[in-house]
Design a protein around this motif. Structure first.
Motif, PDB file in Angstrom:
ATOM      1  N   VAL A   1       0.822  -1.216   0.000  1.00 24.86           N
ATOM      2  CA  VAL A   1       0.000   0.000   0.000  1.00 24.86           C
ATOM      3  C   VAL A   1       0.860   1.272   0.000  1.00 24.86           C
ATOM      4  O   VAL A   1       0.739   2.088  -0.914  1.00 24.86           O
ATOM      5  CB  VAL A   1      -1.029  -0.017   1.150  1.00 24.86           C
ATOM      6  CG1 VAL A   1      -1.703   1.337   1.307  1.00 24.86           C
ATOM      7  CG2 VAL A   1      -2.089  -1.085   0.897  1.00 24.86           C
TER       8      VAL A   1
ATOM      9  N   TYR B   1       2.730   5.845  -7.360  1.00 27.01           N
ATOM     10  CA  TYR B   1       1.692   6.406  -8.239  1.00 27.01           C
ATOM     11  C   TYR B   1       1.647   7.935  -8.127  1.00 27.01           C
ATOM     12  O   TYR B   1       1.586   8.635  -9.131  1.00 27.01           O
ATOM     13  CB  TYR B   1       0.326   5.806  -7.910  1.00 27.01           C
ATOM     14  CG  TYR B   1      -0.675   6.019  -9.034  1.00 27.01           C
ATOM     15  CD1 TYR B   1      -0.952   4.994  -9.941  1.00 27.01           C
ATOM     16  CD2 TYR B   1      -1.305   7.244  -9.223  1.00 27.01           C
ATOM     17  CE1 TYR B   1      -1.839   5.192 -10.991  1.00 27.01           C
ATOM     18  CE2 TYR B   1      -2.185   7.448 -10.267  1.00 27.01           C
ATOM     19  CZ  TYR B   1      -2.447   6.418 -11.140  1.00 27.01           C
ATOM     20  OH  TYR B   1      -3.326   6.614 -12.175  1.00 27.01           O
ATOM     21  N   PHE B   2       1.681   8.417  -6.882  1.00 23.84           N
ATOM     22  CA  PHE B   2       1.606   9.874  -6.694  1.00 23.84           C
ATOM     23  C   PHE B   2       2.772  10.584  -7.389  1.00 23.84           C
ATOM     24  O   PHE B   2       2.595  11.613  -8.031  1.00 23.84           O
ATOM     25  CB  PHE B   2       1.607  10.233  -5.204  1.00 23.84           C
ATOM     26  CG  PHE B   2       0.246  10.122  -4.570  1.00 23.84           C
ATOM     27  CD1 PHE B   2      -0.875  10.667  -5.178  1.00 23.84           C
ATOM     28  CD2 PHE B   2       0.079   9.497  -3.344  1.00 23.84           C
ATOM     29  CE1 PHE B   2      -2.128  10.578  -4.600  1.00 23.84           C
ATOM     30  CE2 PHE B   2      -1.169   9.400  -2.753  1.00 23.84           C
ATOM     31  CZ  PHE B   2      -2.279   9.940  -3.383  1.00 23.84           C
TER      32      PHE B   2
ATOM     33  N   PHE C   1       2.978   1.496  -3.307  1.00 20.69           N
ATOM     34  CA  PHE C   1       2.173   1.805  -4.491  1.00 20.69           C
ATOM     35  C   PHE C   1       1.737   3.266  -4.486  1.00 20.69           C
ATOM     36  O   PHE C   1       1.789   3.948  -5.512  1.00 20.69           O
ATOM     37  CB  PHE C   1       0.950   0.882  -4.536  1.00 20.69           C
ATOM     38  CG  PHE C   1      -0.036   1.259  -5.613  1.00 20.69           C
ATOM     39  CD1 PHE C   1       0.221   0.968  -6.953  1.00 20.69           C
ATOM     40  CD2 PHE C   1      -1.219   1.913  -5.304  1.00 20.69           C
ATOM     41  CE1 PHE C   1      -0.671   1.334  -7.949  1.00 20.69           C
ATOM     42  CE2 PHE C   1      -2.119   2.272  -6.291  1.00 20.69           C
ATOM     43  CZ  PHE C   1      -1.840   1.988  -7.620  1.00 20.69           C
ATOM     44  N   MET C   2       1.326   3.736  -3.306  1.00 18.93           N
ATOM     45  CA  MET C   2       0.842   5.119  -3.208  1.00 18.93           C
ATOM     46  C   MET C   2       1.955   6.107  -3.589  1.00 18.93           C
ATOM     47  O   MET C   2       1.735   7.011  -4.390  1.00 18.93           O
ATOM     48  CB  MET C   2       0.377   5.426  -1.780  1.00 18.93           C
ATOM     49  CG  MET C   2      -0.822   4.628  -1.326  1.00 18.93           C
ATOM     50  SD  MET C   2      -2.343   5.167  -2.065  1.00 18.93           S
ATOM     51  CE  MET C   2      -2.566   6.709  -1.253  1.00 18.93           C
TER      52      MET C   2
END
Lengths: 495, 167
Positions: free
Chosen positions: B111, B118-119, B114-115
């Protein structure tokens, strides 16, 4: 009776009761916003805490939580087209369209108001109905339940718009999907491919999250805009939404009544109550062609019904000890913990508890709506955040929601598959609601059909309520065709 | 192009329903009755839809052709087709990557990774937004799902290797 009412009034005003009700309500509001959790997980979570409570406090805590998950689940449905619980899928169609048009505030205003009205209506019917409705509920058996489920499937016709064939294919595919797993008679495996995961069939949460939530987020990213592109000036429309709710009061009452009735029927409840109400509004309201384009009536109908259904679900649970859904089964568990046995004994000896439960339900809906209302304008502003920032947050939450369905990694794969399918359906002009309606009603239709035939042979077809429901089904199928014919005639006359 | 896509999608449902009829035909009567009752007529409708799109209607037109009016959220068709494919493809690849990360290193580690990825890579978010949102979501995973709900997370390769190494 008067003694029980007086006793229940004292219970309701008790500070401890009120505190527990507030605590349960706030927890329910939080759980409703997170997709995939909802009332059942919340109840399972709360049950152990009720061991040391007295009955009134325990029920206040539980009812508070249970009553409002279908109020706050409107928030992700309207803003992101991600259903907070399965009971808010139909709200997406018009609610999200309103958010895209810059009317998220109005959609929230209408949804929260009718949620409270629906919840109060459900509680009122629960209070009044125990002596009146119980005999009527008992006249309904598996043939009538079967016909009700078929009536739900027939709404595919009106939810397909002018793409009736595509709607039938999508609805039929949903019904077929529902047959995956072991069959209800012989327990023979159907399309399980020797996978234990498929023995119980597919779960509705990953499918609905994918079909609507993931598909919409993908579309949002594709467009490269925020949900509500450049309509900041109209965000503060909550009072307009409240006025809408009262302007369409008759729709609220009809949808709430439908919600109570669906709540009573075992196996239907939350899964389809919103679609039933949406379909009912489509059939009965004037100018139905505006549904699907951001018509506030498309928000009012499902939101009135999904909050009213809890009152309906409590009727067979309290009157006969028959839980109509998983959450009601857990509620029954909570009653067992408190040493209360539902049924005639409870009606005679603990009528005050029943009244307290009904009034707590009404009060929780008021508290829940008031709380949501406080944040409406702030929530509506989320619609202006750009898609690239929202996408990863929503993706992670939807992954968690899909996984929570059965805590199996395959549910995430299912969610991704249905996300792709839903997005493709949308872009190719295929209606998605029929697929989900077919899926959620498939197992109910099959189960009650078999039980009806095994129990009554073919004589069930001549039961009075079956005939009434059959006529309603014919009307539901004929209405869209008649409407299309009228529209065509009107267009021809105009040209 | 649009007509080909439309026909492919019609064909997908047709093949699925035909396969359902073929397999359900071999089951015991009580098991296959309901699926067959649904699948036979619906596969005929699917065949009719395929024929309609192939021979009569010319498929749906991306550029102004008469599109059937469905009751669903409207699609933004202002974006060029190549951008649609590119943006949707990238997002689905990220989702698949997130799934792969869950299988490799588990939910709790995937989590935040990935965050942040992606951000920073796709959202062009600043570090402050990235850190705050990542912390909030990681808190949700660790607080609500892990500590309160005691979710049994799926097995992951990293955990498996560590267990073997410890043993």
């Amino acid at each position: 009776m008067l003694d029980a009412i007086a006793q229940a009034s004292l219970h309701i005003l008790d500070p401890v009761h009120l505190f527990m009700l507030f605590a349960g309500t706030f927890l329910g509001l939080m759980l409703g916003v997170i997709p995939g959790i909802g009332g059942v997980t919340g109840l399972a979570l709360l049950l152990p805490f009720t061991f040391d409570m007295d009955a009134v406090s325990a029920f206040a805590f539980i009812i508070g939580m249970l009553a409002v998950t279908t109020t706050s689940d409107t928030i992700p449905s309207v803003l992101f087209a991600v259903p907070g619980t399965v009971g808010s899928q139909a709200t997406i169609i018009d609610g999200h369209a309103m958010a895209k048009r810059g009317e998220a505030g109005r959609a929230f205003g209408a949804a929260f108001t009718v949620s409270a009205l629906g919840g109060i209506f459900g509680a009122l019917l629960l209070t009044l109905s125990i002596p009146i409705l119980s005999p009527l509920v008992l006249t309904f058996g598996s043939p009538e339940f079967f016909m009700m489920a078929v009536l739900g499937v027939c709404m595919v016709a009106s939810l397909s718009g002018s793409a009736l064939m595509k709607g039938v294919i999508a609805g039929g595919s949903g019904l077929i999907l529902a047959t995956v797993g072991t069959d209800p008679i012989l327990s023979v495996e159907r399309w399980t491919f020797d996978q234990v995961y498929l023995w119980d069939g597919f779960h509705v949460v990953p499918i609905s999250l994918g079909l609507f939530g993931l598909a919409e987020i993908t579309d949002l990213l594709v467009s490269g805009k925020s949900i509500d592109a450049g309509a900041l000036g109209r965000l503060r429309g909550r009072w307009e939404g409240v006025r809408d709710a009262f302007r369409h009061w008759w729709l609220v009452i009809r949808s709430a009544t439908l919600g109570v009735w669906i709540g009573i029927i075992p196996g239907l409840g939350t899964l389809v109550v919103d679609w039933f109400a949406y379909g009912h509004a489509l059939h009965t309201e004037k100018n139905p062609e505006s549904f699907g384009t951001g018509d506030v009536r498309g928000v009012i109908a499902p939101e009135s019904a999904n909050n009213a259904k809890d009152g309906g679900g409590l009727i067979p649970t309290l009157a006969f000890g028959i839980p109509g859904s998983t959450s009601m089964a857990l509620f029954l568990g909570a009653m067992e913990i408190q040493g209360l046995t539902p049924g005639p004994e409870m009606l005679n000896q603990h009528l005050d508890v029943i009244f307290t439960i009904a009034w707590s339900l009404a009060l929780a809906n008021i508290i829940g709506t008031g709380t949501c209302f406080l944040f409406t304008d702030h929530l509506a502003r989320i619609a202006t955040i750009r898609a690239q920032l929202l996408a990863p947050v929503l993706l992670v939450i939807m992954f968690l929601g899909a996984f929570m369905a059965r805590r199996h990694i395959a549910d995430i794969i299912l969610f991704l598959f249905f996300g792709l399918l839903g997005w493709t359906m949308k872009r190719q002009g295929w209606p998605r609601p029929p697929l989900i309606i077919g899926f959620v009603l498939g197992s109910t239709v099959e189960k009650y059909l078999y039980i009806s035939i095994l129990t009554y042979g073919w004589t069930w077809l001549s039961r009075p309520w079956v005939i009434v429901l059959f006529l309603l089904i014919v009307a539901a199928l004929a209405t869209p065709a008649i409407q299309q014919y009228r529209n065509r005639t009107a267009a021809a006359t105009n040209s | 192009m649009q007509k080909t896509l439309s026909l492919l999608f019609d064909g997908f449902f047709l093949v699925l329903l035909a396969a359902a009829v073929a397999t359900a035909w071999q089951w015991p009567f009580a098991t296959g009755l309901f699926p067959l009752t649904i699948a036979i007529p619906v596969s005929l409708v699917a065949a009719a839809q395929f024929a309609k799109d192939a021979f009569f209607q010319g498929g749906q037109n991306e550029d102004g052709g008469q599109r059937e009016r469905i009751r669903d959220i409207e699609v933004d068709r202002s974006v060029p087709a190549h951008l649609v494919a590119q943006r949707a493809g990238t997002f689905y690849l990220c989702a698949l990557g997130f799934l792969a990360a869950i299988l490799l290193i588990g939910f709790k580690l995937s989590v935040p990774l990935f965050m942040v990825f992606y951000f920073r890579r796709f959202s062009r978010a600043g570090w402050l937004v990235t850190v705050v949102l990542t912390a909030l979501l990681t808190g949700l995973v660790l607080g609500l799902f892990d500590a309160i709900l005691h979710v049994g997370w799926p097995d992951n390769l990293l955990g498996h290797v560590l267990d073997r190494w410890k043993a």
